[in-house]
Design a protein around this motif. Structure first.
Motif, PDB file in Angstrom:
ATOM      1  N   VAL A 160      16.858  25.876  -2.677  1.00 25.42           N
ATOM      2  CA  VAL A 160      16.189  25.087  -3.712  1.00 25.42           C
ATOM      3  C   VAL A 160      14.685  25.332  -3.649  1.00 25.42           C
ATOM      4  O   VAL A 160      14.126  25.638  -2.599  1.00 25.42           O
ATOM      5  N   VAL A 161      14.056  25.227  -4.812  1.00 23.13           N
ATOM      6  CA  VAL A 161      12.603  25.166  -4.869  1.00 23.13           C
ATOM      7  C   VAL A 161      12.208  23.734  -4.556  1.00 23.13           C
ATOM      8  O   VAL A 161      12.726  22.793  -5.160  1.00 23.13           O
ATOM      9  N   THR A 162      11.326  23.567  -3.589  1.00 19.89           N
ATOM     10  CA  THR A 162      10.877  22.246  -3.155  1.00 19.89           C
ATOM     11  C   THR A 162       9.431  22.036  -3.581  1.00 19.89           C
ATOM     12  O   THR A 162       8.580  22.894  -3.339  1.00 19.89           O
ATOM     13  N   THR A 163       9.168  20.898  -4.196  1.00 23.13           N
ATOM     14  CA  THR A 163       7.805  20.548  -4.564  1.00 23.13           C
ATOM     15  C   THR A 163       7.180  19.715  -3.453  1.00 23.13           C
ATOM     16  O   THR A 163       7.707  18.656  -3.084  1.00 23.13           O
ATOM     17  N   LEU A 164       6.075  20.211  -2.903  1.00 24.33           N
ATOM     18  CA  LEU A 164       5.312  19.466  -1.907  1.00 24.33           C
ATOM     19  C   LEU A 164       4.254  18.632  -2.620  1.00 24.33           C
ATOM     20  O   LEU A 164       3.540  19.130  -3.499  1.00 24.33           O
ATOM     21  N   SER A 165       4.150  17.379  -2.241  1.00 23.88           N
ATOM     22  CA  SER A 165       3.138  16.497  -2.821  1.00 23.88           C
ATOM     23  C   SER A 165       2.541  15.645  -1.712  1.00 23.88           C
ATOM     24  O   SER A 165       3.096  15.539  -0.613  1.00 23.88           O
ATOM     25  N   PHE A 166       1.414  15.021  -2.000  1.00 21.86           N
ATOM     26  CA  PHE A 166       0.770  14.160  -1.022  1.00 21.86           C
ATOM     27  C   PHE A 166       1.271  12.726  -1.170  1.00 21.86           C
ATOM     28  O   PHE A 166       1.483  12.244  -2.282  1.00 21.86           O
ATOM     29  N   ASN A 167       1.457  12.068  -0.043  1.00 23.26           N
ATOM     30  CA  ASN A 167       1.908  10.682  -0.026  1.00 23.26           C
ATOM     31  C   ASN A 167       0.706   9.768  -0.224  1.00 23.26           C
ATOM     32  O   ASN A 167      -0.076   9.543   0.693  1.00 23.26           O
ATOM     33  N   GLU A 169       0.592   6.688  -0.494  1.00 21.26           N
ATOM     34  CA  GLU A 169       0.706   5.422   0.230  1.00 21.26           C
ATOM     35  C   GLU A 169       0.459   5.595   1.723  1.00 21.26           C
ATOM     36  O   GLU A 169       0.523   4.640   2.478  1.00 21.26           O
ATOM     37  N   ASN A 170       0.176   6.831   2.125  1.00 18.22           N
ATOM     38  CA  ASN A 170      -0.025   7.106   3.537  1.00 18.22           C
ATOM     39  C   ASN A 170      -1.396   7.737   3.704  1.00 18.22           C
ATOM     40  O   ASN A 170      -2.309   7.453   2.950  1.00 18.22           O
ATOM     41  N   ASP A 171      -1.578   8.627   4.678  1.00 17.97           N
ATOM     42  CA  ASP A 171      -2.891   9.248   4.828  1.00 17.97           C
ATOM     43  C   ASP A 171      -2.976  10.522   3.999  1.00 17.97           C
ATOM     44  O   ASP A 171      -2.014  10.951   3.376  1.00 17.97           O
ATOM     45  N   ASN A 172      -4.151  11.135   3.990  1.00 14.84           N
ATOM     46  CA  ASN A 172      -4.385  12.255   3.078  1.00 14.84           C
ATOM     47  C   ASN A 172      -3.822  13.578   3.567  1.00 14.84           C
ATOM     48  O   ASN A 172      -4.074  14.616   2.963  1.00 14.84           O
ATOM     49  N   GLN A 173      -3.069  13.553   4.669  1.00 15.63           N
ATOM     50  CA  GLN A 173      -2.426  14.779   5.140  1.00 15.63           C
ATOM     51  C   GLN A 173      -0.903  14.668   5.120  1.00 15.63           C
ATOM     52  O   GLN A 173      -0.220  15.626   5.449  1.00 15.63           O
ATOM     53  N   SER A 174      -0.376  13.496   4.753  1.00 13.57           N
ATOM     54  CA  SER A 174       1.063  13.300   4.746  1.00 13.57           C
ATOM     55  C   SER A 174       1.682  13.949   3.519  1.00 13.57           C
ATOM     56  O   SER A 174       1.199  13.785   2.400  1.00 13.57           O
ATOM     57  N   VAL A 175       2.780  14.678   3.737  1.00 13.74           N
ATOM     58  CA  VAL A 175       3.411  15.457   2.678  1.00 13.74           C
ATOM     59  C   VAL A 175       4.795  14.897   2.376  1.00 13.74           C
ATOM     60  O   VAL A 175       5.530  14.500   3.276  1.00 13.74           O
ATOM     61  N   LEU A 176       5.140  14.880   1.083  1.00 13.23           N
ATOM     62  CA  LEU A 176       6.468  14.484   0.636  1.00 13.23           C
ATOM     63  C   LEU A 176       7.178  15.674   0.001  1.00 13.23           C
ATOM     64  O   LEU A 176       6.540  16.636  -0.440  1.00 13.23           O
ATOM     65  N   PHE A 177       8.514  15.598  -0.078  1.00 13.52           N
ATOM     66  CA  PHE A 177       9.346  16.723  -0.502  1.00 13.52           C
ATOM     67  C   PHE A 177      10.276  16.291  -1.633  1.00 13.52           C
ATOM     68  O   PHE A 177      10.983  15.299  -1.506  1.00 13.52           O
ATOM     69  N   THR A 178      10.283  17.074  -2.714  1.00 13.93           N
ATOM     70  CA  THR A 178      11.119  16.780  -3.876  1.00 13.93           C
ATOM     71  C   THR A 178      11.862  18.040  -4.290  1.00 13.93           C
ATOM     72  O   THR A 178      11.242  19.101  -4.450  1.00 13.93           O
ATOM     73  N   PRO A 179      13.199  17.983  -4.472  1.00  9.88           N
ATOM     74  CA  PRO A 179      13.913  19.161  -4.967  1.00  9.88           C
ATOM     75  C   PRO A 179      13.574  19.377  -6.437  1.00  9.88           C
ATOM     76  O   PRO A 179      13.672  18.461  -7.256  1.00  9.88           O
ATOM     77  N   ALA A 180      13.166  20.590  -6.790  1.00  9.17           N
ATOM     78  CA  ALA A 180      12.782  20.883  -8.174  1.00  9.17           C
ATOM     79  C   ALA A 180      13.916  21.561  -8.936  1.00  9.17           C
ATOM     80  O   ALA A 180      14.268  21.148 -10.041  1.00  9.17           O
ATOM     81  N   ARG A 181      14.507  22.590  -8.337  1.00  7.56           N
ATOM     82  CA  ARG A 181      15.568  23.356  -9.000  1.00  7.56           C
ATOM     83  C   ARG A 181      16.152  24.321  -7.978  1.00  7.56           C
ATOM     84  O   ARG A 181      15.578  24.534  -6.914  1.00  7.56           O
ATOM     85  N   PHE A 182      17.282  24.912  -8.310  1.00  5.68           N
ATOM     86  CA  PHE A 182      17.834  25.956  -7.456  1.00  5.68           C
ATOM     87  C   PHE A 182      17.003  27.234  -7.605  1.00  5.68           C
ATOM     88  O   PHE A 182      16.424  27.489  -8.665  1.00  5.68           O
ATOM     89  N   ILE A 183      16.937  28.020  -6.542  1.00  2.00           N
ATOM     90  CA  ILE A 183      16.238  29.297  -6.650  1.00  2.00           C
ATOM     91  C   ILE A 183      17.064  30.244  -7.529  1.00  2.00           C
ATOM     92  O   ILE A 183      18.278  30.068  -7.677  1.00  2.00           O
ATOM     93  N   ASN A 184      16.416  31.251  -8.095  1.00  2.00           N
ATOM     94  CA  ASN A 184      17.127  32.207  -8.939  1.00  2.00           C
ATOM     95  C   ASN A 184      17.464  33.474  -8.148  1.00  2.00           C
ATOM     96  O   ASN A 184      17.112  33.608  -6.968  1.00  2.00           O
TER      97      ASN A 184
END
Length: 230
Positions: A160-167, A169-184
């Motif tokens: 899967v393609v994973t979207t990394l984003s900043f949390n 609600e946490n500190d400015n280095q914390s990363v969150l993970f979201t599935p975007a789509r399957f890879i091609n």
């Protein structure tokens, strides 16, 4: 340039680093394909206080399995992590623990596909706040919950393609993970064999000479599981 390529999240920007030199940056979210991850959550201890701007250096003590110090640890603090004095609240700054959780992943950047950087692999170090705790909504998770979410849905990290984003609600280095789509198919042709390559395995295994320390020889990597670990 010497040293491993790394993605360093800081202040809402994903910085592309080689050793201690910045080679580019992405502001906002970043789409990646996770091609490997350390099999377990490890631990890492520095006798000197760590700061976000600290230069890469060998830790005083570390564990790749979170159970006991690695055989290569320069200054083991205990025979076991769970009974270690550095694993007690208050041993670090304030009420924190001096020994921190750590897990490493290796990623391809989706933006690199179709360019001369296609297939380049970057190391991303995940600390406690990126590993554990609540995410933001049903599909956005901290990493440990993300791997479980994918596994429960019959999916694998590297498919899967994973979207990394900043949390926010946490500190400015914390990363969150979201599935975007399957890879091609084109992406799979590049990433399908990367996870098993020794140089990629080295990126996710902590060693006495941190994988991002320039000019140091690295010992042979431990076997790392590339796909679908929960």
């Amino acid at each position: 340039k010497t040293g491993a390529k790394r993605i360093v999240p800081k202040n809402g920007i994903f910085r592309k680093m080689v050793g201690s030199e910045e080679m580019g940056k992405v502001k906002g979210n970043l789409d990646v394909i996770v091609v490997n991850a350390s099999p377990k959550v490890g631990r890492i201890f520095y006798a000197k206080a760590w700061t976000p701007d600290s230069e890469p250096s060998a830790p005083d003590c570390f564990s790749n399995d979170g159970v006991a110090p690695d055989a290569g640890a320069g200054s083991p603090q205990s025979s076991r992590c769970d009974s270690c004095a550095q694993n007690i609240k208050g041993s670090g700054q304030g009420t924190s623990k001096a020994c921190r959780y750590s897990r490493r992943i290796a990623v391809n950047l989706v933006e690199d596909f179709g360019t001369s950087l296609e297939g380049e692999v970057y190391q991303l170090n995940l600390a406690s706040k990126s590993l554990f705790g609540d995410g933001a909504g049903d599909n956005t998770h901290t990493f440990e919950n993300y791997t479980k979410y994918l596994a429960n849905n019959g999916k694998s990290l590297d498919y899967v393609v994973t979207t990394l984003s900043f949390n926010e609600e946490n500190d400015n280095q914390s990363v969150l993970f979201t599935p975007a789509r399957f890879i091609n198919k084109e992406q799979y042709a590049v990433t399908g064999t990367l996870g098993s390559k020794p140089e990629v395995q080295r990126l996710v295994v902590m060693t006495p000479y941190q994988a991002d320390t320039a000019g140091k020889a690295l010992p042979a990597p431990a076997k790392a599981e590339a796909k679908g670990e929960a």
